[in-house]
Design an enzyme around this catalytic site. Structure first.
Site, mmCIF file in Angstrom:
data_model
loop_
_atom_site.group_PDB
_atom_site.id
_atom_site.type_symbol
_atom_site.label_atom_id
_atom_site.label_comp_id
_atom_site.label_asym_id
_atom_site.label_seq_id
_atom_site.Cartn_x
_atom_site.Cartn_y
_atom_site.Cartn_z
ATOM 1 N NE ARG A 107 -4.311 -1.339 0.184
ATOM 2 C CZ ARG A 107 -4.456 -2.383 -0.625
ATOM 3 N NH1 ARG A 107 -3.513 -2.709 -1.496
ATOM 4 N NH2 ARG A 107 -5.558 -3.115 -0.592
ATOM 5 C CD GLU A 129 -2.904 2.906 -5.688
ATOM 6 O OE1 GLU A 129 -3.859 2.164 -5.995
ATOM 7 O OE2 GLU A 129 -1.949 2.533 -5.005
ATOM 8 C CG HIS A 157 -3.025 -1.164 -7.000
ATOM 9 N ND1 HIS A 157 -3.459 -0.462 -5.906
ATOM 10 C CD2 HIS A 157 -3.058 -2.464 -6.634
ATOM 11 C CE1 HIS A 157 -3.754 -1.300 -4.920
ATOM 12 N NE2 HIS A 157 -3.506 -2.530 -5.352
#
Ligand code: 8YV
Length: 320
Positions: A229, A258, A277
């Site tokens: 994360r 993000e 991601h």
């Protein structure tokens, strides 16, 4: 959500799917959750106490992820709502990506691609040009030795790297032996590793734990990899460390915000590799995640234990 999963859900329940803007605006989510028994969500959905308490009939929350820092698990638990998640099935894919990033940093794969794309490969490289480093004999520091951390250790052993780790809980000596991994303090991990790979969950305790103070301890030639994360790292501090060449480079799949904004320096620095991601983004893994997500929901709504239930334990709660 995969078609097969939606079909299975529709066979059993009245299903409402949010198909608009991602993430679903909070007001809209609050208004739509009022009459729902179950919720399937993703890491970008903030399931805070406002959302949870608006769900008068809510019995189950099933997240399409291993991380559950986006859900206020305490608020859910107080209301007797079962929270479930998808660990294990994405371990291999995420560990593979972490190793891909380690390899790309060590062997300058992205830089190589860039110089060819920009037509800058003009002469044959001599014996001292465009050198990377061997993985063999280098020290990999794993921060967070859970399922994914261990899978990374197993892969790194194949490359004959040395493994150090730091984790909330130390492994048994048998497990340490099997993985050929040595437990060290967080400081020592950052001081001694040639590359650090982050696999800790995001919690109040790990919030921006990787800051300038820790980054300063790293070797000048070392690298940082993060597939966990973004908020575990203080991004501003990392940018300083990268700009001042305090470390050699970083490879990041996750960010404080993000999608990352193109104005963020991380998108421009030469010594940085970034991916959007994609830790769990393989055909096989995403299918299995979908299977587990709906199984978790169906079992919870049927009053049974889901395949993977989030346990309420202090220190692992909190919203990102
Ligand atoms: C996301 C992840 O779930 O599992 C996690 O915690 O961060 C990812 O695998 C995936 O991107 C789906 O949104």
């Amino acid at each position: 959500m995969h078609g097969f999963a939606v079909r299975e859900l529709k066979r059993r329940y009245d299903v409402e799917i949010h198909a608009g803007k991602i993430p679903m605006p909070k007001k809209l989510l609050i208004s739509r959750i009022r009459d729902k028994d179950g919720l399937i969500c993703y890491p970008y959905d903030k399931i805070d106490s406002d959302v949870i308490n608006a769900g008068n009939k809510l019995k189950a929350i099933s997240t399409f992820s291993v991380g559950y820092n986006h859900i206020d698990v305490n608020a859910a638990s107080e209301r007797g709502i079962v929270v479930s998640y998808t660990p294990e099935v994405l371990t291999r894919a995420t560990a593979d990506l972490s190793m891909a990033l380690v390899l790309s940093l060590f062997r300058r794969i992205n830089e190589g691609y860039e110089i060819i794309r920009k037509n800058e490969w003009k002469t044959i490289f001599g014996p001292y040009e465009f050198l990377g480093t061997d993985l063999y004999g280098k020290t990999l520091g794993i921060f967070g030795m859970g399922r994914i951390g261990k899978a990374v250790a197993r892969r790194a052993s194949g490359f004959e790297m040395k493994i150090l780790y730091h984790s909330r809980k130390r492994l048994s000596s048998l497990e340490e032996k099997k993985l050929d991994a040595r437990y060290v303090s967080l400081d020592e991990l950052f001081r001694r590793s040639d590359v650090i790979s982050i696999h800790a969950p995001y919690t109040p305790k790990t919030h921006e734990i990787v800051n300038l103070k820790l980054l300063k301890k790293m070797k000048k030639a070392s690298f940082l990899v993060n597939t966990s994360r973004g908020k575990i790292i203080n991004e501003k501090d990392l940018i300083v460390a990268l700009k001042k060449k305090m470390i050699a480079g970083a490879a990041l799949d996750v960010f404080q915000d993000e999608p990352i904004d193109i104005s963020n320096s991380l998108t421009k620095l030469k010594n940085v590799i970034i991916t959007p991601h994609i830790g769990s983004a393989t055909v096989e893994t995403r299918r299995e995640m979908a299977e587990i997500t709906i199984k978790n929901l169906i079992l919870s709504l049927g009053g049974k234990r889901p395949v993977y239930q989030v346990k309420v334990e202090s220190g692992r709660l909190g919203l990102s």
